[in-house]
Design a protein around this motif. Sequence first.
Motif, PDB file in Angstrom:
ATOM      1  N   ARG A 176      -9.135  -1.799   4.918  1.00 23.34           N
ATOM      2  CA  ARG A 176      -8.682  -3.195   4.857  1.00 23.34           C
ATOM      3  C   ARG A 176      -8.099  -3.639   6.199  1.00 23.34           C
ATOM      4  O   ARG A 176      -8.330  -4.772   6.632  1.00 23.34           O
ATOM      5  CB  ARG A 176      -7.651  -3.368   3.736  1.00 23.34           C
ATOM      6  CG  ARG A 176      -7.272  -4.821   3.492  1.00 23.34           C
ATOM      7  CD  ARG A 176      -6.359  -4.951   2.315  1.00 23.34           C
ATOM      8  NE  ARG A 176      -7.014  -4.645   1.068  1.00 23.34           N
ATOM      9  CZ  ARG A 176      -7.792  -5.480   0.403  1.00 23.34           C
ATOM     10  NH1 ARG A 176      -8.045  -6.676   0.892  1.00 23.34           N
ATOM     11  NH2 ARG A 176      -8.343  -5.122  -0.745  1.00 23.34           N
ATOM     12  N   SER A 207      -5.149   5.706   0.975  1.00 20.71           N
ATOM     13  CA  SER A 207      -4.992   5.631   2.435  1.00 20.71           C
ATOM     14  C   SER A 207      -6.276   5.155   3.104  1.00 20.71           C
ATOM     15  O   SER A 207      -6.235   4.329   4.030  1.00 20.71           O
ATOM     16  CB  SER A 207      -4.592   7.005   2.988  1.00 20.71           C
ATOM     17  OG  SER A 207      -3.284   7.355   2.583  1.00 20.71           O
ATOM     18  N   ARG A 253       0.296   3.845  -2.969  1.00 23.99           N
ATOM     19  CA  ARG A 253      -0.122   5.222  -2.695  1.00 23.99           C
ATOM     20  C   ARG A 253       0.750   6.220  -3.453  1.00 23.99           C
ATOM     21  O   ARG A 253       0.241   7.176  -4.059  1.00 23.99           O
ATOM     22  CB  ARG A 253      -0.049   5.484  -1.184  1.00 23.99           C
ATOM     23  CG  ARG A 253      -0.506   6.878  -0.765  1.00 23.99           C
ATOM     24  CD  ARG A 253      -0.446   7.022   0.755  1.00 23.99           C
ATOM     25  NE  ARG A 253      -0.956   8.313   1.179  1.00 23.99           N
ATOM     26  CZ  ARG A 253      -0.220   9.424   1.255  1.00 23.99           C
ATOM     27  NH1 ARG A 253       1.071   9.374   0.920  1.00 23.99           N
ATOM     28  NH2 ARG A 253      -0.755  10.565   1.644  1.00 23.99           N
ATOM     29  N   TYR A 286       0.814  -1.206   0.000  1.00 23.27           N
ATOM     30  CA  TYR A 286       0.000   0.000   0.000  1.00 23.27           C
ATOM     31  C   TYR A 286       0.856   1.269   0.000  1.00 23.27           C
ATOM     32  O   TYR A 286       0.470   2.284  -0.599  1.00 23.27           O
ATOM     33  CB  TYR A 286      -0.960   0.005   1.185  1.00 23.27           C
ATOM     34  CG  TYR A 286      -2.318  -0.568   0.841  1.00 23.27           C
ATOM     35  CD1 TYR A 286      -3.261   0.193   0.155  1.00 23.27           C
ATOM     36  CD2 TYR A 286      -2.650  -1.875   1.173  1.00 23.27           C
ATOM     37  CE1 TYR A 286      -4.509  -0.324  -0.163  1.00 23.27           C
ATOM     38  CE2 TYR A 286      -3.890  -2.408   0.848  1.00 23.27           C
ATOM     39  CZ  TYR A 286      -4.808  -1.628   0.185  1.00 23.27           C
ATOM     40  OH  TYR A 286      -6.048  -2.144  -0.150  1.00 23.27           O
ATOM     41  N   PHE A 330      -6.678   1.477   2.534  1.00 20.70           N
ATOM     42  CA  PHE A 330      -5.767   0.713   3.391  1.00 20.70           C
ATOM     43  C   PHE A 330      -6.318   0.617   4.808  1.00 20.70           C
ATOM     44  O   PHE A 330      -6.351  -0.464   5.421  1.00 20.70           O
ATOM     45  CB  PHE A 330      -4.388   1.369   3.379  1.00 20.70           C
ATOM     46  CG  PHE A 330      -3.344   0.620   4.163  1.00 20.70           C
ATOM     47  CD1 PHE A 330      -3.387  -0.763   4.302  1.00 20.70           C
ATOM     48  CD2 PHE A 330      -2.294   1.310   4.757  1.00 20.70           C
ATOM     49  CE1 PHE A 330      -2.407  -1.448   5.013  1.00 20.70           C
ATOM     50  CE2 PHE A 330      -1.321   0.640   5.478  1.00 20.70           C
ATOM     51  CZ  PHE A 330      -1.381  -0.736   5.608  1.00 20.70           C
TER      52      PHE A 330
END
Length: 217
Positions: free
Chosen positions: A205, A199, A84, A80, A202
């Motif tokens: 998740r 973000s 990003r 991630y 993430f």
Amino acid sequence: MTQSKPSPTDAYSLILEAIDSGTYRPGDRLVESELADRFGMSRTPVREALQRLETQSLLTRDGRSLIVASLDHNQMGELYVVRRELEGLAARLAAQHANAEEIEVLRGMVAADDALVDDPRALSRANRRFHKQIHLASHNRYLVQQLDLVHRSMALMATTSLAAEGRGAMAQTEHKAIVDAIAARDAGAAEKALQDHISVAFKTRLKLDADKRERRG
């Protein structure tokens, strides 16, 4: 006229698509003979495709068997971070280089995807298409190649963050903000909007994974 034999590239693309679509999920065993039957090709191109996928860490060994790899907590975080930054750069470049037609395509995708907010799997497929369009609108082939690698690894996550309650509608709002910034040619705003979008995905998740661990406990 004879048909050309399927190439390892064909087999690679077919297996990769099956992983990406969730036909094969992390931990599933891939058997050379079964894949050859499934795709209607000989075992040789399938074998070569499996070797390539193993080299790319999309498949891993479980004894003598090849299985679809999975990402641990640290690997997911690392992925991630890279995503990003690269996605943000793609949005920045798209704001600078996308043509009017590409921006209209992005707007059309967002509008059409509003109908999918209650279908996480369909929205996930549409989400990949939307992000790919931004990558292409960056007009930087090397960035597109790197993002393709990142998104292949994203397929190793067993669930989509879009499955979280309310996340689909929120993601659509974020997509609209990204496209608005690209259309306004505001490179900084486009980069920030896409980075913020990643973000939030993430964090969503991480929460899904924490809830799953709690249920198991």
